[in-house]
Design an enzyme around this catalytic site. Structure first.
Site, PDB file in Angstrom:
ATOM      1  N   ARG A  92      35.758  34.962  43.600  1.00  0.00           N
ATOM      2  CA  ARG A  92      36.667  36.068  43.282  1.00  0.00           C
ATOM      3  C   ARG A  92      36.714  37.061  44.439  1.00  0.00           C
ATOM      4  NH1 ARG A  92      35.664  41.274  40.833  1.00  0.00           N
ATOM      5  NH2 ARG A  92      33.997  41.038  42.338  1.00  0.00           N
ATOM      6  N   HIS A  97      40.283  39.184  48.742  1.00  0.00           N
ATOM      7  CA  HIS A  97      40.287  39.969  49.986  1.00  0.00           C
ATOM      8  C   HIS A  97      40.827  39.223  51.194  1.00  0.00           C
ATOM      9  CE1 HIS A  97      38.220  43.165  47.948  1.00  0.00           C
ATOM     10  NE2 HIS A  97      37.259  42.346  47.594  1.00  0.00           N
TER      11      HIS A  97
END
Length: 127
Positions: A92, A97
């Site tokens: 995740r 990102h």
């Protein structure tokens, strides 16, 4: 509020499974990216629902971060494979990102082969 968080998590798990079905029916990078996006918010709801559940049980009033919550959930046997959950946290963090096609492919494989099953098991626990 607690019940709403748990229900939202359960719905997210269903939507993630639906996304995987759609991807298998019509494979594309767009469908894959949609599954990964669903995974990201499903994981968020998972650790936050675990936090609420643990606190409701009187455990871990000071839990704030996903890794803390996952370790406590494993210690109290709410989840049975801490490694899978820590890997989900890492996935995740990576997918939210940075976008890399190779990582997306690897995360997609893990969602199919490891993560969905763990998320479904937690969802069933709340039923």
């Amino acid at each position: 509020m607690k019940q709403m968080k748990l229900e939202n998590f359960q719905k997210a798990v269903l939507r993630l499974a639906e996304g995987l079905d759609e991807y298998h029916a019509h494979p594309s990078t767009t469908a894959r990216d949609g599954v990964i996006q669903r995974f990201e918010f499903t994981f968020e709801l998972a650790w936050k629902s675990l936090k609420v559940y643990l606190q409701d049980q009187g455990v871990g009033a000071d839990l704030q971060f996903p890794r803390q919550v996952l370790k406590e959930a494993y210690a109290t046997k709410l989840i049975d494979d801490q490694t899978v959950w820590i890997d989900m946290l890492t996935a995740r963090n990576t997918t939210s990102h940075i976008y890399d096609d190779r990582q997306a492919t690897a995360v997609m494989a893990d969602i199919e082969n490891r993560y969905l099953t763990a998320l479904q098991a937690l969802s069933a626990l709340y039923a």
